[in-house]
Design an enzyme around this catalytic site. Structure first.
Site, PDB file in Angstrom:
ATOM      1  N   SER A 145     -11.191  -5.377  -1.090  1.00 34.37           N
ATOM      2  CA  SER A 145      -9.942  -4.606  -1.056  1.00 34.37           C
ATOM      3  C   SER A 145      -8.843  -5.382  -0.352  1.00 34.37           C
ATOM      4  O   SER A 145      -9.107  -6.163   0.578  1.00 34.37           O
ATOM      5  CB  SER A 145     -10.166  -3.282  -0.319  1.00 34.37           C
ATOM      6  OG  SER A 145      -8.944  -2.633  -0.055  1.00 34.37           O
ATOM      7  N   TYR A 170     -12.404   1.679   6.657  1.00 38.26           N
ATOM      8  CA  TYR A 170     -12.607   1.278   5.261  1.00 38.26           C
ATOM      9  C   TYR A 170     -12.431  -0.235   5.110  1.00 38.26           C
ATOM     10  O   TYR A 170     -13.271  -0.919   4.506  1.00 38.26           O
ATOM     11  CB  TYR A 170     -11.630   2.017   4.357  1.00 38.26           C
ATOM     12  CG  TYR A 170     -11.609   1.504   2.937  1.00 38.26           C
ATOM     13  CD1 TYR A 170     -12.677   1.747   2.082  1.00 38.26           C
ATOM     14  CD2 TYR A 170     -10.532   0.779   2.460  1.00 38.26           C
ATOM     15  CE1 TYR A 170     -12.674   1.270   0.772  1.00 38.26           C
ATOM     16  CE2 TYR A 170     -10.514   0.305   1.156  1.00 38.26           C
ATOM     17  CZ  TYR A 170     -11.583   0.551   0.328  1.00 38.26           C
ATOM     18  OH  TYR A 170     -11.575   0.071  -0.961  1.00 38.26           O
TER      19      TYR A 170
END
Length: 353
Positions: A145, A170
């Site tokens: 990501s 995350y």
């Protein structure tokens, strides 16, 4: 620009033509599109998902139903956090290539509910790596990501920059995935490629992402919360461009690099057959411009409420995609205007507006 006629030619045939490609997270947004692309190109695909309720399961079920129409697809409801189930799946089907897209997404949810991020993004990823280790996988392509860039302030974001300062759990789990994949690739010799996604949007997208959430609110006359008065920039990347990049990468496993210098390490490379690439549009757009395009596509004005930038969010993302362009010819070609038009068209159809 990538030619549509060239898409299936880019995706090579595995050594064992009967060997399927495993795609995890196939009821999710990107996994759905990747599974469909591969199957329609003639590849046997084992598509797996466990239907975690991060957002409405009706949308995941609708994607699953679309995939069920494709004969080349085999659908399996499996939790990748279940090590024995994953081990059995790999042993039974003997895949040579794996696209791992399953994860617990979202920066903000982890602030109040961290455990699912460890279960889905760390434990489950370990199970995938172990299955690759024991089943002679040729190539693992996995989702990272843009969130890993965290507090970085050098633009555009480059894979060759340090990413030791994540600002969300995350992001930390995705950085951990990259380190885990490198270790397994180094120790056990299989090729692995991590892709750092930048703000993916398009038909069948996630309802929590800006394009979908704003469209849904504006279409139904609800107020939208606009961070930092809309002075936020994102490298919005259309799903078709993302899928094209993934399928090209799948066919280009990295070779070991005997010349890698551990005294001057490059974060994007290593001695192992492991590589990290940014995959984005390389063209940040202001949030205000996105809202304007949605308003025009819906022919409705947004009801706006200005709010501060949420914890864990960043003001700007931008991908340096030169490495991916050089490696596989990646060249995103969908403008935000065109992408929003296509998304809103799908939204109207799906919601029968």
């Amino acid at each position: 620009m990538m030619s549509k006629d060239h898409k299936t030619e880019e995706l090579g045939t595995p050594k064992n033509s009967s060997s399927p490609i495993i795609v995890t997270g196939a009821a999710g947004f990107i996994g759905f599109h990747v599974s469909r692309r591969l199957a329609n190109a003639g590849f046997k695909v084992i598509a797996i998902d466990c239907f975690t309720p991060y957002y409405a399961l009706e949308l995941k079920e609708a994607r699953w139903a679309e995939l069920a129409k494709i004969k080349a697809l085999q659908l399996e409801r499996i939790d990748i956090a279940d090590a024995s189930a994953i081990a059995k799946l790999f042993a039974d089907h003997k895949p040579e290539r794996v696209i791992h897209l399953a994860a617990q997404p979202g920066v903000r949810r982890a602030l109040v509910e961290p455990q699912p991020y460890i279960d889905a993004n760390i434990t489950a990823f370990l199970n995938i790596l172990e299955a690759c280790r024991h089943n002679n996988i040729q190539h693992l392509v996995y989702a990272s990501s843009s969130s890993v860039y965290g507090a970085n302030r050098k633009f555009p974001f480059s894979e060759h920059d340090n990413v030791d300062h994540p600002v969300s759990l995350y992001a930390a789990t995705k950085k951990a995935n990259e380190a885990m994949a490198h270790a397994y690739s180094h120790l056990f010799g299989f090729a692995a490629t991590g892709l750092r996604f930048f703000t993916v949007y398009g038909p069948w997208g996630r309802p929590d992402m800006a394009v979908y959430a704003f469209t849904d609110a504006i279409a139904n006359g609800r107020e939208i919360s606009v961070s930092n008065a809309g002075k936020v920039w994102r490298d919005f990347t259309y799903i078709d461009d993302i899928v094209e990049g993934i399928t090209r990468v799948l066919d280009k496993p990295t070779a070991p690099n005997p010349d890698w210098d551990a005294t001057n390490p490059d974060p994007a490379t290593g001695a192992a057959p492991h590589r990290i690439y940014n995959i984005g549009n390389d063209n940040p757009e202001e949030l205000n411009d996105l809202i304007g395009l949605i308003e025009r596509a819906l022919n409705r004005k947004a009801i706006r409420k200005d709010v501060p930038l949420p914890p864990g969010d960043v003001l700007e993302t931008r991908a340096d995609i030169s490495d991916l362009r050089n490696a596989v010819g990646f060249a995103p070609s969908t403008s935000l205007e065109k992408g929003v038009e296509q998304f809103v068209s799908w939204y109207r159809s799906y919601h029968t507006l």
